[in-house]
Design a protein around this motif. Structure first.
Motif, mmCIF file in Angstrom:
data_model
loop_
_atom_site.group_PDB
_atom_site.id
_atom_site.type_symbol
_atom_site.label_atom_id
_atom_site.label_comp_id
_atom_site.label_asym_id
_atom_site.label_seq_id
_atom_site.Cartn_x
_atom_site.Cartn_y
_atom_site.Cartn_z
ATOM 1 N N PRO A 78 -10.359 -1.004 -3.636
ATOM 2 C CA PRO A 78 -10.376 0.241 -4.419
ATOM 3 C C PRO A 78 -8.956 0.656 -4.772
ATOM 4 O O PRO A 78 -8.078 0.699 -3.896
ATOM 5 N N ARG A 79 -8.730 0.945 -6.034
ATOM 6 C CA ARG A 79 -7.359 1.177 -6.495
ATOM 7 C C ARG A 79 -6.748 2.444 -5.901
ATOM 8 O O ARG A 79 -5.586 2.472 -5.508
ATOM 9 N N VAL A 80 -7.548 3.497 -5.858
ATOM 10 C CA VAL A 80 -7.080 4.771 -5.313
ATOM 11 C C VAL A 80 -8.145 5.298 -4.365
ATOM 12 O O VAL A 80 -9.326 5.367 -4.727
ATOM 13 N N VAL A 81 -7.734 5.663 -3.161
ATOM 14 C CA VAL A 81 -8.635 6.267 -2.179
ATOM 15 C C VAL A 81 -8.114 7.668 -1.871
ATOM 16 O O VAL A 81 -6.950 7.840 -1.495
ATOM 17 N N ASP A 82 -8.967 8.666 -2.064
ATOM 18 C CA ASP A 82 -8.587 10.062 -1.810
ATOM 19 C C ASP A 82 -8.690 10.331 -0.314
ATOM 20 O O ASP A 82 -9.784 10.315 0.261
ATOM 21 N N LEU A 83 -7.563 10.567 0.330
ATOM 22 C CA LEU A 83 -7.524 10.818 1.762
ATOM 23 C C LEU A 83 -7.116 12.255 2.078
ATOM 24 O O LEU A 83 -6.608 12.559 3.149
ATOM 25 N N THR A 84 -7.373 13.138 1.133
ATOM 26 C CA THR A 84 -7.068 14.556 1.332
ATOM 27 C C THR A 84 -7.980 15.129 2.406
ATOM 28 O O THR A 84 -9.208 15.007 2.310
ATOM 29 N N ALA A 121 0.878 -1.173 0.000
ATOM 30 C CA ALA A 121 0.000 0.000 0.000
ATOM 31 C C ALA A 121 0.909 1.214 0.000
ATOM 32 O O ALA A 121 1.905 1.252 0.724
ATOM 33 N N ILE A 122 0.581 2.206 -0.822
ATOM 34 C CA ILE A 122 1.467 3.355 -0.997
ATOM 35 C C ILE A 122 0.678 4.643 -0.805
ATOM 36 O O ILE A 122 -0.346 4.856 -1.473
ATOM 37 N N LEU A 123 1.141 5.472 0.122
ATOM 38 C CA LEU A 123 0.557 6.794 0.333
ATOM 39 C C LEU A 123 1.383 7.817 -0.444
ATOM 40 O O LEU A 123 2.606 7.860 -0.312
ATOM 41 N N CYS A 124 0.697 8.623 -1.231
ATOM 42 C CA CYS A 124 1.360 9.679 -1.998
ATOM 43 C C CYS A 124 0.936 11.028 -1.434
ATOM 44 O O CYS A 124 -0.257 11.340 -1.405
ATOM 45 N N TYR A 125 1.905 11.810 -0.995
ATOM 46 C CA TYR A 125 1.657 13.144 -0.452
ATOM 47 C C TYR A 125 2.140 14.166 -1.482
ATOM 48 O O TYR A 125 3.343 14.251 -1.768
ATOM 49 N N ALA A 126 1.201 14.956 -2.026
ATOM 50 C CA ALA A 126 1.566 15.922 -3.068
ATOM 51 C C ALA A 126 2.423 17.049 -2.532
ATOM 52 O O ALA A 126 3.258 17.599 -3.250
ATOM 53 N N ASN A 158 -2.721 17.812 -7.142
ATOM 54 C CA ASN A 158 -2.815 19.200 -6.703
ATOM 55 C C ASN A 158 -2.198 19.353 -5.317
ATOM 56 O O ASN A 158 -2.052 18.385 -4.565
ATOM 57 N N ALA A 159 -1.859 20.563 -4.972
ATOM 58 C CA ALA A 159 -1.278 20.849 -3.661
ATOM 59 C C ALA A 159 -2.194 20.343 -2.552
ATOM 60 O O ALA A 159 -3.413 20.538 -2.594
ATOM 61 N N GLY A 160 -1.609 19.683 -1.566
ATOM 62 C CA GLY A 160 -2.366 19.187 -0.420
ATOM 63 C C GLY A 160 -2.988 17.824 -0.607
ATOM 64 O O GLY A 160 -3.503 17.240 0.354
ATOM 65 N N ASP A 161 -2.980 17.281 -1.830
ATOM 66 C CA ASP A 161 -3.595 15.977 -2.062
ATOM 67 C C ASP A 161 -2.833 14.872 -1.335
ATOM 68 O O ASP A 161 -1.598 14.849 -1.303
ATOM 69 N N ILE A 162 -3.600 13.938 -0.750
ATOM 70 C CA ILE A 162 -3.045 12.718 -0.169
ATOM 71 C C ILE A 162 -3.869 11.569 -0.728
ATOM 72 O O ILE A 162 -5.105 11.570 -0.627
ATOM 73 N N ALA A 163 -3.231 10.595 -1.325
ATOM 74 C CA ALA A 163 -3.946 9.481 -1.937
ATOM 75 C C ALA A 163 -3.317 8.163 -1.526
ATOM 76 O O ALA A 163 -2.089 8.046 -1.432
ATOM 77 N N LEU A 164 -4.171 7.161 -1.272
ATOM 78 C CA LEU A 164 -3.727 5.814 -0.964
ATOM 79 C C LEU A 164 -3.887 4.943 -2.206
ATOM 80 O O LEU A 164 -4.981 4.849 -2.769
ATOM 81 N N ILE A 165 -2.804 4.316 -2.629
ATOM 82 C CA ILE A 165 -2.838 3.389 -3.754
ATOM 83 C C ILE A 165 -2.781 1.967 -3.201
ATOM 84 O O ILE A 165 -1.863 1.619 -2.452
#
Length: 362
Positions: free
Chosen positions: A258-264, A213-218, A244-251
């Protein structure tokens, strides 16, 4: 919060001297249960377990059954075929049975203990059952009340100061979970400008396949794009972004999730209800700089998964190569997954993890 065992008269939960010696010896496994709300904690086995006649508490007396999950073989069979052709093995829930004794030194203490234990179990919610040893490590699972209590109460516990009973516990996830193996890119933020390539070093001490599982912090500016390889040694890259600025997404790389979960976090903080939603819980989890969550755990707790976010349109490629499990934890080796961030800023980062899963907690 109430922690058992304790001495009722003083409400003291200090470990006894013999327990401290046993803890140093490391021979006895520790088993603990914590209620879904975290307000009730019980040590059932191990150096911190209750001493009858001295402390009030719940004690494991006859071992465990159902420690490993059940499973079914999925087979094919032709009309004239001897035997079968095995195709797959499907694990079922882990259904654990404990034979326990409640002990107290006073009628009031016994009444409080039994009430606290009964209040700690709810078939609609999950607590946590922990099992750890000094030499084999820490394992746990989300514990659900499996079946109603069926024991006959011949005398009221308050009058005899002890009661034997059977507790049946269900692990929806089937497996015991270990401490996640995590890594971050970039590891060293000194001089990090937001663009570069490197590796995510992940290992799997479980005996089941590990799907990262990978968290991406923009970060603080628009434009960060994240890439990671399709497993160790692969040169095929999976790309996600730009964000976008501030986005946090779980892959999630496990295909059924779910492939991508928006955790912003919400741009404006609205008052939260007394019962936060699944998405609120996940956002609070990652906003506290926790490791990427094992989404199956939250699925089991809430009975649902968040929907795939619109951000999923920004991902290209499929992850198909899990990190295999190992027969024994000491055989696990770090595996390098290539990764990169482009168009980012000093606050851009990737946090990856694998939560190990085993059928046996040692």
């Amino acid at each position: 919060m109430t922690t058992y065992p304790l001495i009722y008269a003083t409400n003291d939960a200090t470990i006894l001297p013999q327990g401290a010696a046993d803890l140093l010896d490391g021979a006895i496994p520790t088993i603990k249960f914590t209620s879904p709300d975290g307000n009730s904690k019980f040590t059932l086995c191990g150096p911190e377990a209750p001493w009858p006649g001295i402390q009030d508490g719940i004690l494991l007396v006859d071992g465990l059954s159902g420690v490993t999950p059940g499973f079914k073989h999925i087979d094919l069979k032709g009309a004239r075929q001897p035997g079968v052709t095995w195709t797959y093995t499907m694990y079922d829930t882990c259904n654990l049975t404990m034979r326990l004794q409640a002990h107290a030194t006073t009628p009031q203490g016994m009444s409080r203990l039994v009430s606290e234990w009964i209040g700690a179990w709810n078939p609609n919610l999950q607590g946590s059952l922990e099992y750890w040893t000094v030499d084999r490590g820490y394992w746990w699972f989300p514990a659900r009340w499996g079946e109603p209590w069926a024991d006959q109460i011949k005398q009221l516990p308050r009058l005899v100061l002890h009661q034997e009973f059977t507790q049946k516990i269900r692990n929806d996830l089937a497996f015991w979970l270990g401490v996640p193996w995590t890594d971050t890119f970039p590891r060293d933020t000194s001089g990090w400008t937001g663009s570069g390539s490197g590796w995510l070093q992940l290992g799997n001490i479980g005996d089941q396949d590990g799907w990262p599982a990978i968290l991406c912090y923009a970060g603080t500016e628009d434009g960060a794009t994240f890439s990671f390889a399709n497993g160790p040694g692969s040169t095929t890259m999976i790309t996600f972004g730009p964000l976008n600025a501030g986005d946090i997404a779980l892959i999630n790389t496990l295909s059924r999730l779910p492939r991508v979960v928006d955790l912003t976090p919400p741009r404006s903080q609205a008052p939260q209800s007394a019962s936060p939603s699944l998405l609120d819980t996940l956002i609070n989890f990652v906003s506290g700089n926790n490791v990427p969550p094992l989404l199956q755990q939250f699925e089991s707790a809430f009975g649902a998964l968040p929907q795939t976010a619109p951000l999923a349109s920004l991902i290209t490629g499929n992850y198909t190569n899990p990190i295999p499990g190992v027969a024994q934890p000491q055989y696990a080796q770090p595996a390098a997954i290539a990764c990169s961030i482009t168009g980012g800023n000093p606050a851009s980062k990737m946090v990856a993890s694998i939560t190990p899963m085993r059928v046996w907690p040692e």
